[in-house]
Write a protein that holds these residues in place. Sequence first.
Motif, PDB file in Angstrom:
ATOM      1  N   LEU A  99       0.828  -1.210   0.000  1.00  0.00           N
ATOM      2  CA  LEU A  99       0.000   0.000   0.000  1.00  0.00           C
ATOM      3  C   LEU A  99       0.862   1.261   0.000  1.00  0.00           C
ATOM      4  N   GLY A 100       2.000   1.224   0.704  1.00  0.00           N
ATOM      5  CA  GLY A 100       2.916   2.357   0.676  1.00  0.00           C
ATOM      6  C   GLY A 100       3.459   2.596  -0.723  1.00  0.00           C
ATOM      7  N   ALA A 101       3.737   1.522  -1.435  1.00  0.00           N
ATOM      8  CA  ALA A 101       4.237   1.659  -2.807  1.00  0.00           C
ATOM      9  C   ALA A 101       3.142   2.177  -3.742  1.00  0.00           C
ATOM     10  N   LEU A 102       1.928   1.680  -3.568  1.00  0.00           N
ATOM     11  CA  LEU A 102       0.837   2.075  -4.459  1.00  0.00           C
ATOM     12  C   LEU A 102       0.366   3.510  -4.226  1.00  0.00           C
ATOM     13  N   PHE A 103       0.159   3.867  -2.962  1.00  0.00           N
ATOM     14  CA  PHE A 103      -0.469   5.152  -2.661  1.00  0.00           C
ATOM     15  C   PHE A 103       0.511   6.256  -2.283  1.00  0.00           C
ATOM     16  N   LEU A 104       1.686   5.906  -1.807  1.00  0.00           N
ATOM     17  CA  LEU A 104       2.636   6.930  -1.369  1.00  0.00           C
ATOM     18  C   LEU A 104       3.846   7.039  -2.283  1.00  0.00           C
ATOM     19  N   GLY A 105       3.898   6.199  -3.309  1.00  0.00           N
ATOM     20  CA  GLY A 105       4.982   6.269  -4.266  1.00  0.00           C
ATOM     21  C   GLY A 105       6.321   5.795  -3.732  1.00  0.00           C
ATOM     22  N   GLU A 106       6.311   4.977  -2.694  1.00  0.00           N
ATOM     23  CA  GLU A 106       7.567   4.459  -2.149  1.00  0.00           C
ATOM     24  C   GLU A 106       8.164   3.445  -3.116  1.00  0.00           C
ATOM     25  N   ARG A 107       9.483   3.415  -3.156  1.00  0.00           N
ATOM     26  CA  ARG A 107      10.182   2.467  -4.018  1.00  0.00           C
ATOM     27  C   ARG A 107      10.491   1.194  -3.235  1.00  0.00           C
ATOM     28  N   LEU A 108      10.307   0.067  -3.895  1.00  0.00           N
ATOM     29  CA  LEU A 108      10.598  -1.224  -3.269  1.00  0.00           C
ATOM     30  C   LEU A 108      11.928  -1.745  -3.784  1.00  0.00           C
ATOM     31  N   SER A 109      12.735  -2.255  -2.876  1.00  0.00           N
ATOM     32  CA  SER A 109      14.004  -2.851  -3.278  1.00  0.00           C
ATOM     33  C   SER A 109      13.803  -4.341  -3.547  1.00  0.00           C
ATOM     34  N   LEU A 110      14.788  -4.941  -4.159  1.00  0.00           N
ATOM     35  CA  LEU A 110      14.741  -6.374  -4.421  1.00  0.00           C
ATOM     36  C   LEU A 110      14.665  -7.148  -3.110  1.00  0.00           C
ATOM     37  N   ARG A 111      15.388  -6.700  -2.110  1.00  0.00           N
ATOM     38  CA  ARG A 111      15.374  -7.363  -0.795  1.00  0.00           C
ATOM     39  C   ARG A 111      13.976  -7.326  -0.170  1.00  0.00           C
ATOM     40  N   GLN A 112      13.282  -6.195  -0.284  1.00  0.00           N
ATOM     41  CA  GLN A 112      11.922  -6.105   0.245  1.00  0.00           C
ATOM     42  C   GLN A 112      10.977  -7.029  -0.514  1.00  0.00           C
ATOM     43  N   GLY A 113      11.135  -7.085  -1.821  1.00  0.00           N
ATOM     44  CA  GLY A 113      10.297  -7.977  -2.621  1.00  0.00           C
ATOM     45  C   GLY A 113      10.514  -9.433  -2.269  1.00  0.00           C
ATOM     46  N   LEU A 114      11.777  -9.820  -2.086  1.00  0.00           N
ATOM     47  CA  LEU A 114      12.067 -11.208  -1.699  1.00  0.00           C
ATOM     48  C   LEU A 114      11.543 -11.515  -0.300  1.00  0.00           C
ATOM     49  N   GLY A 115      11.657 -10.565   0.604  1.00  0.00           N
ATOM     50  CA  GLY A 115      11.116 -10.762   1.949  1.00  0.00           C
ATOM     51  C   GLY A 115       9.609 -10.949   1.940  1.00  0.00           C
ATOM     52  N   GLY A 116       8.923 -10.119   1.149  1.00  0.00           N
ATOM     53  CA  GLY A 116       7.479 -10.267   1.012  1.00  0.00           C
ATOM     54  C   GLY A 116       7.094 -11.597   0.396  1.00  0.00           C
ATOM     55  N   LEU A 117       7.868 -12.024  -0.592  1.00  0.00           N
ATOM     56  CA  LEU A 117       7.611 -13.326  -1.218  1.00  0.00           C
ATOM     57  C   LEU A 117       7.799 -14.464  -0.212  1.00  0.00           C
ATOM     58  N   LEU A 118       8.828 -14.378   0.610  1.00  0.00           N
ATOM     59  CA  LEU A 118       9.038 -15.405   1.637  1.00  0.00           C
ATOM     60  C   LEU A 118       7.886 -15.446   2.641  1.00  0.00           C
ATOM     61  N   ILE A 119       7.373 -14.292   3.003  1.00  0.00           N
ATOM     62  CA  ILE A 119       6.230 -14.253   3.915  1.00  0.00           C
ATOM     63  C   ILE A 119       5.016 -14.902   3.261  1.00  0.00           C
ATOM     64  N   LEU A 120       4.758 -14.581   1.993  1.00  0.00           N
ATOM     65  CA  LEU A 120       3.617 -15.176   1.296  1.00  0.00           C
ATOM     66  C   LEU A 120       3.760 -16.691   1.179  1.00  0.00           C
ATOM     67  N   VAL A 121       4.964 -17.170   0.885  1.00  0.00           N
ATOM     68  CA  VAL A 121       5.195 -18.618   0.812  1.00  0.00           C
ATOM     69  C   VAL A 121       4.949 -19.265   2.171  1.00  0.00           C
ATOM     70  N   ALA A 122       5.411 -18.629   3.239  1.00  0.00           N
ATOM     71  CA  ALA A 122       5.201 -19.175   4.581  1.00  0.00           C
ATOM     72  C   ALA A 122       3.717 -19.258   4.920  1.00  0.00           C
ATOM     73  N   VAL A 123       2.959 -18.244   4.549  1.00  0.00           N
ATOM     74  CA  VAL A 123       1.513 -18.262   4.820  1.00  0.00           C
ATOM     75  C   VAL A 123       0.842 -19.394   4.056  1.00  0.00           C
ATOM     76  N   VAL A 124       1.222 -19.586   2.799  1.00  0.00           N
ATOM     77  CA  VAL A 124       0.626 -20.668   2.002  1.00  0.00           C
ATOM     78  C   VAL A 124       0.985 -22.027   2.604  1.00  0.00           C
ATOM     79  N   VAL A 125       2.241 -22.206   3.004  1.00  0.00           N
ATOM     80  CA  VAL A 125       2.666 -23.479   3.598  1.00  0.00           C
ATOM     81  C   VAL A 125       1.905 -23.737   4.892  1.00  0.00           C
ATOM     82  N   LEU A 126       1.765 -22.718   5.723  1.00  0.00           N
ATOM     83  CA  LEU A 126       1.042 -22.889   6.984  1.00  0.00           C
ATOM     84  C   LEU A 126      -0.439 -23.149   6.752  1.00  0.00           C
ATOM     85  N   ALA A 127      -1.026 -22.478   5.774  1.00  0.00           N
ATOM     86  CA  ALA A 127      -2.455 -22.651   5.506  1.00  0.00           C
ATOM     87  C   ALA A 127      -2.754 -24.034   4.946  1.00  0.00           C
TER      88      ALA A 127
END
Length: 85
Positions: free
Chosen positions: A42-70
């Motif tokens: 939401l910060g990237a979409l509405f506030l124009g914040e830039r995302l780094s590759l590290r942030q993207g990978l971290g978010g992807l790891l969180i999403l994978v963890a949620v899917v594995v747990l679910a």
Amino acid sequence: MAGLALLSTVVAMLTFFAGLKRIGPVNTSLLSTLEPVMAVVLGALFLGERLSLRQGLGGLLILVAVVVLARGDPGRPAEPGAAGA
């Protein structure tokens, strides 16, 4: 200040506990895990914040963890030899 306290604290907690009662603690904890990912997106979409590759990978790891747990089956007992014994 009163508006900030009421909206960001009181209303947020009331809706959190209402959701907890409605969908249960397991699903609530899974959804709470997604909170930092949604804040960054939401910060990237509405506030124009830039995302780094590290942030993207971290978010992807969180999403994978949620899917594995679910997808896990918490009701199934562990097999006797699975713990390395």
